[in-house]
Every structure is written in structure tokens, then in C-alpha cells.
Design a protein around this motif. Structure first.
Motif, short mmCIF file in Angstrom:
data_model
loop_
_atom_site.label_atom_id
_atom_site.label_comp_id
_atom_site.label_asym_id
_atom_site.label_seq_id
_atom_site.Cartn_x
_atom_site.Cartn_y
_atom_site.Cartn_z
N MET A 125 0.91 -1.24 -0.09
CA MET A 125 0.10 -0.18 0.09
C MET A 125 0.84 1.02 -0.06
N PHE A 126 1.89 1.01 0.60
CA PHE A 126 2.90 2.41 0.96
C PHE A 126 3.70 2.64 -0.50
N ILE A 127 3.93 1.51 -1.02
CA ILE A 127 4.69 1.55 -2.43
C ILE A 127 3.39 2.38 -3.47
N ASN A 128 2.14 1.67 -3.51
CA ASN A 128 1.07 2.05 -4.38
C ASN A 128 0.94 3.70 -4.05
N LYS A 129 0.71 4.17 -2.81
CA LYS A 129 0.48 5.45 -2.53
C LYS A 129 1.75 6.46 -3.30
N LEU A 130 2.85 5.89 -3.05
CA LEU A 130 3.92 6.62 -3.75
C LEU A 130 4.02 6.71 -5.22
N GLU A 131 3.87 5.49 -5.88
CA GLU A 131 3.79 5.57 -7.39
C GLU A 131 2.46 6.31 -7.95
N ARG A 132 1.52 6.27 -7.23
CA ARG A 132 0.24 7.04 -7.79
C ARG A 132 0.55 8.70 -7.51
N ARG A 133 1.54 8.73 -6.82
CA ARG A 133 1.62 10.33 -6.69
C ARG A 133 3.03 10.86 -7.39
N GLY A 134 3.61 9.92 -8.19
CA GLY A 134 4.45 9.98 -9.22
C GLY A 134 6.03 10.14 -8.59
N ILE A 135 6.09 9.14 -7.56
CA ILE A 135 7.54 9.04 -6.94
C ILE A 135 7.72 7.71 -7.24
N ARG A 136 8.92 7.36 -8.02
CA ARG A 136 9.53 6.16 -8.38
C ARG A 136 10.02 5.44 -7.12
N THR A 137 9.56 4.16 -7.07
CA THR A 137 9.84 3.16 -6.10
C THR A 137 10.67 2.11 -6.55
N TYR A 138 11.59 1.61 -5.63
CA TYR A 138 12.33 0.27 -5.85
C TYR A 138 12.20 -0.56 -4.77
N LYS A 139 12.37 -2.07 -5.03
CA LYS A 139 12.18 -2.91 -4.16
C LYS A 139 13.55 -3.67 -4.05
N HIS A 140 14.34 -3.58 -2.93
CA HIS A 140 15.53 -4.46 -2.69
C HIS A 140 15.35 -5.49 -1.80
N ASN A 141 15.80 -6.44 -2.19
CA ASN A 141 15.58 -7.62 -0.99
C ASN A 141 16.84 -7.82 -0.01
N TYR A 142 16.69 -8.59 0.91
CA TYR A 142 18.01 -8.86 1.85
C TYR A 142 19.03 -9.28 1.03
N THR A 143 20.17 -8.79 1.05
CA THR A 143 21.39 -9.12 0.30
C THR A 143 21.82 -10.48 0.77
N LYS A 144 21.87 -11.42 -0.18
CA LYS A 144 22.46 -12.69 0.02
C LYS A 144 23.74 -12.85 0.36
N GLY A 145 24.11 -13.63 1.32
CA GLY A 145 25.50 -13.56 1.97
C GLY A 145 26.12 -12.69 3.00
N TYR A 146 25.17 -11.72 3.28
CA TYR A 146 25.74 -10.69 3.97
C TYR A 146 25.51 -11.24 5.42
N PRO A 147 26.72 -11.03 6.52
CA PRO A 147 27.59 -9.85 6.39
C PRO A 147 29.00 -10.57 5.86
N THR A 148 29.12 -11.74 5.88
CA THR A 148 30.34 -12.46 5.81
C THR A 148 30.84 -12.86 4.36
N ASP A 149 30.03 -13.33 3.67
CA ASP A 149 30.43 -14.07 2.45
C ASP A 149 30.50 -12.94 1.44
N VAL A 150 31.59 -12.15 1.32
CA VAL A 150 31.91 -11.13 0.46
C VAL A 150 31.71 -11.51 -0.93
N ASP A 151 32.12 -12.85 -1.43
CA ASP A 151 32.22 -13.09 -2.86
C ASP A 151 30.71 -13.30 -3.29
#
Length: 502
Positions: A125-151
Motif C-alpha cells: 500500500m505504501f508503494i502504491n501511494k508513492l507511485e500514484r503520486r509520481g514517486i519512483r519506487t524500488y524494491k531491494h531484497n535482503y542481500t544474500k551472503g551478508y555480512p560475511t560471504d563477500v564473494d
């Protein structure tokens, strides 16, 4: 009160110059992670008297042609309705408030990133509110391997799994409504994508506190620990900086602990192992160079530490924090040699309440609020069937500032009676009149009573004044006093035994 220990002009000049130097010092655009409050930094304003609460956004305004902003918010904070304490609004609303504030300074909003995205109705709902007001939104997932597997982190499975945010300016400010918003991961993800696309980019960090160039145990730095006691932040000497340069610098535990991994990530992305030798190297903060009177700043920081302890007492009573956080703030207060009674308004409020209780048993549940005026005078107000203690305090304070005797009425008894009658008949509210209602009554009274006008014109002078109540305020009074700019604390006692109050 009113003494200046910090030069806002000197700070803005020094800070903007240093950021521009950092932009020009290397190849590619600079991703600048902005920690703390970019807008209305009231903590900095309290501990560094003279600090402009909007100094940081003003310095960005100087560089607006080179700057665009990415705002991050953690999905979990949307789901939990996490609240920004100083404004009493949730983090998702704070994002919208930030967008409006940035726009008012002609700063370009690139987008909003929902970090550690969860497919949740509130998040969507939050994303929809922003996009319908012309604000670009992106979804980032949890970073795989964080914090120890740098490769894995620095791969298509890690940062590469996030969509690239299209940017055009040389300075990209990455900010958020509070700690844990995912700013670092977003900035590093962008740096990774830039290199993968064949362009160079760099990372730096802007944190006002702790101030690296003043002593570790300086009250200003200890006040930062008190402000972040719930995050368990601890200030430390940066061992990496000391080893690399033989220079003592202050940083905090999370940055120091994360540095080895962060350095490895940056080294792997950029291929440049010499880019940073310490977490302090990453920073661009120049706040320490704006201090012009150290003694004034030390005393202001001491007062802030006491304030944080009193706020922690109330938060603990309300069940918002655990005992370890309360104990941490108490230890920090004791570390600077202070007690709750070093806040000048605490004792007068408690003493007046005790005096009224001793006078008559009908005052057994009396609540008293006290405020320190700009000239140092203390004015009190007590609760009654007519008005709340904080409302009485405000009324008495503006009358005192206007030079009006205590027995001169500025609001007629009939106006107060009609307001209470309206509350009961239309809203079913039998409580005493609150701060907002008393200010409204005073405003209406100016049409027929010249003394009310004299009193109302003094209201603005209460901004920045310290005040204290012998009982926890209602949510409405708490918000009104914040809006007025009054620095209010209270004893950890509820004003009523009722479990629900408006």
C-alpha cells in the motif's frame, strides 16, 4: 539558555567545501550515505547551541545542481508502524514529510527504495501511494551472503539481484527516516552496479555524531550514546585510524565492527585496496569545527543526557524499552556527574505538587508542570477540573512574559465553561481542557480582551524552553508542546489509573 556555542555559518561553509572536495577528489559519482536527521535535527540543535536544525539540507541546497536524493525505508518499519519520536509520526509518513521538505529546498528526489522488501499489504500500500503520486519506487531484497560471504555479496546473487536505480548527478545522497533503513546496502548496491556498467563510483558517509575530532568522553559524544541507547551504540577510539595514521579519532562500535567487511566489499567492487584505511576515512563530517565555545556545548550536552534519561524512564513505564536501555541512560547521566535535578524545572514541579498535597487532601492527585523562561524564571501550572497542568503552565508562562498579574483574567470563565460543555456534549470528553484548547481559547479571547492579545504574542518565546511535568502527558498535549518547540519531560507516573486515555 540562549547562549551560543556553535557557529552554524562556519559549519555550513566548512561542510559544503569539504563535500565538494570529496566529490572532486576521485573518479565517478559519489554515493553519500546520510545518517542521522537530514531535516530538523533537533538533537544536534540541543547539544550544539547555535546549530541550525536544517543546516544539512541548507548545505545540500548549495549543491542542488549536483545532487539528487534516494530515500530508503526498511519494510519491517512499515509493517511495525515504527515511529519517529520527536514528531510522533510513523516512518512511512516521515518519508513523505522528507520528500516535501527536500522539494521545498529545490532538491531533486530520485526515488524511494523499500529495503529488505516483504510482500506485505502495508508495504504494498505504501508503494502504491508513492507511485500514484509520481514517486519512483524500488524494491531491494535482503542481500544474500551478508555480512560475511563477500564473494556472494559482490555478485549477481547479492547486490546484483537489486535493480539499478537510474541516476544522473555527481552527488547521490542516500538517506532515510532513521537507523536501520538500509542506506548502506543501497549505496553499495549502486556502486556495484556502476562498476558492472563500466562506470566508476565511490562511497562516503555523513554522520554528525559522534564527532570524530573531539575527545571520546566529551559530553557531546556521550549525549549521542544516550540518544542511541536502544541501539546499544558505544563510542570508541577508531583503532584502524590510529594504526594507519597515528591520529586519535572517535567513531562508534557498529561502524568499527563493520569496517573490515565493508572494506573488503569496497575493495572487491572497485579493485582499489587503498581506497579507505579506517571508518573515519569514510566520513565527511566537519561539525567539530563549528564549535566556538566548548563550555556552552558541554553544558548543553549534559542537559541532553539528563533529558534522555527522563524520556527513557517514561518509555520504560509505557513498556516501549527494556530495563537495560533505562539502566544504560542512567549510567551515562552519572558518567557526566549529573542527576535528574540538574534539569532546573524538575525540582520546582515536584516541590509545588508536594506543597499542594500537604495543604489539602483534595490535591492528592494534583499534577504540576514547570517551565524555565528565556530569562531563567520558573513558572508553574497545576491541574484542575478546568485545565490540564501543562495547559495551565503555558497560560501562566505567557501571562508572566507579558507582565500581567496572576489575578488578571485573559480568558473568561464563560469561554472555558462553554468549551468544556462542548467537549462533553459533542465528543463525550470529560477531561480537563488541554494545551491546544487553551491556546485556541486564548486566541478567540483576543477579539474582546486586549490583555489576551498581549499574552498570545508572547507564545513564540516559549520555543526552546525546558519544561517538566510530575505526570506523563496525554498524547495530544505531548504533540502540541512539540509543535510549540517546548522541550518537555515528565516523571514516569501516569495521570490516571485508566488503561486507555485519549
Amino acid at each position: 539558555m540562549g547562549s551560543v556555542g556553535f557557529s552554524a555559518e562556519k559549519y555550513i561553509e566548512e561542510q559544503s567545501k569539504y563535500i565538494l572536495e570529496r566529490i572532486q577528489a576521485g573518479d565517478g559519482r559519489l554515493y553519500l550515505e546520510f545518517g542521522g536527521k537530514l531535516v530538523q535535527d533537533k538533537h544536534a540543535m540541543r547539544v550544539l547551541p547555535g546549530f541550525d536544525e536544517n543546516a544539512k539540507i541548507k548545505l545540500l541546497n548549495r549543491m542542488k545542481d549536483q545532487t539528487e536524493i534516494i530515500i530508503c525505508i526498511y519494510a519491517g518499519d512499515i509493517i511495525s508502524s515504527k515511529t519517529r519520536q520527536d514528531f510522533g509520526i510513523t516512518y512511512d509518513l516521515e518519508v513523505m514529510r522528507l520528500i516535501d521538505a527536500f522539494r521545498s529546498y529545490d532538491l531533486e528526489i530520485n526515488s524511494v527504495v523499500v529495503t529488505r522488501y516483504e510482500n506485505n499489504p502495508a508495504v504494498n500500500m505504501f508503494i502504491n501511494k508513492l507511485e500514484r503520486r509520481g514517486i519512483r519506487t524500488y524494491k531491494h531484497n535482503y542481500t544474500k551472503g551478508y555480512p560475511t560471504d563477500v564473494d556472494t555479496i559482490v555478485s549477481d546473487e547479492g547486490y546484483g539481484a537489486n535493480p539499478y536505480i537510474e541516476v544522473t548527478k555527481p552527488l547521490i545522497v542516500v538517506t532515510g527516516p532513521g537507523g536501520g533503513s538500509g542506506k548502506l546496502a543501497t549505496a553499495l548496491s549502486q556502486v556495484y552496479h556502476e562498476y558492472r556498467r563500466g562506470t566508476k563510483a565511490r562511497y562516503a558517509k555523513f554522520e554528525t555524531f559522534p564527532i570524530w575530532s573531539i575527545p571520546l568522553k566529551h559530553p557531546v559524544n556521550i549525549a549521542y550514546e544516550a540518544a542511541t541507547a536502544d541501539l546499544k551504540d558505544v563510542n570508541m577510539i577508531d583503532p584502524f585510524h590510529l594504526e594507519a595514521y597515528g591520529v586519535t579519532a572517535v567513531n562508534y562500535n557498529r561502524d568499527i565492527e563493520a569496517f573490515p567487511v565493508l572494506k573488503r566489499i569496497l575493495d572487491k567492487i572497485t579493485g582499489d585496496a587503498s581506497v579507505y584505511q579506517s571508518p573515519t576515512d569514510m566520513g565527511v563530517n566537519r561539525a567539530g569545527f563549528g564549535i566556538i565555545d566548548d563550555d556552552i556545548c558541554r553544558e548543553a550536552a549534559k542537559q541532553e543526557i539528563i533529558r534522555r534519561y527522563l524520556l527513557a524512564e517514561v518509555s520504560y513505564k509505557k513498556g516501549k524499552i527494556d530495563e537495560s536501555v533505562l539502566e544504560r541512560t542512567k549510567l551515562l547521566m552519572e558518567e557526566v556527574g549529573a542527576t535528574r535535578y540538574d534539569r532546573k524545572v524538575v525540582a520546582p514541579a515536584e516541590e509545588y505538587a508536594e506543597m499542594k498535597r500537604a495543604e489539602n487532601e483534595r490535591y492528592e492527585n494534583v499534577i504540576v508542570a514547570a517551565i524555565e523562561l528565556p530569562d531563567g524564571r520558573i513558572v508553574t501550572g497545576r491541574s484542575s477540573h478546568r485545565m490540564a497542568a501543562s495547559a495551565a503552565m503555558i497560560l501562566n508562562a505567557v501571562k508572566t512574559l507579558a507582565g500581567l498579574a496572576d489575578d488578571i483574567p485573559v480568558i473568561s470563565a464563560q469561554v472555558l465553561e462553554n468549551l468544556q460543555k462542548m467537549n462533553v456534549e459533542f465528543f463525550g470528553d470529560k477531561s480537563s481542557l488541554n494545551c491546544e484548547e487553551i491556546i485556541m481559547a486564548l486566541t478567540m479571547s483576543t477579539m474582546t480582551n486586549p490583555t489576551a492579545d498581549y499574552a498570545l504574542k508572547e507564545l513564540y518565546k516559549l520555543r526552546g524552553c525546558r519544561a517538566h511535568s510530575t505526570a506523563i502527558l496525554s498524547d495530544r498535549d505531548e504533540q502540541t508542546l512539540k509543535s510549540l518547540g517546548i522541550d518537555m519531560t515528565s516523571n514516569p507516573e501516569f495521570s490516571t489509573s485508566d488503561l486507555y486515555s485519549k
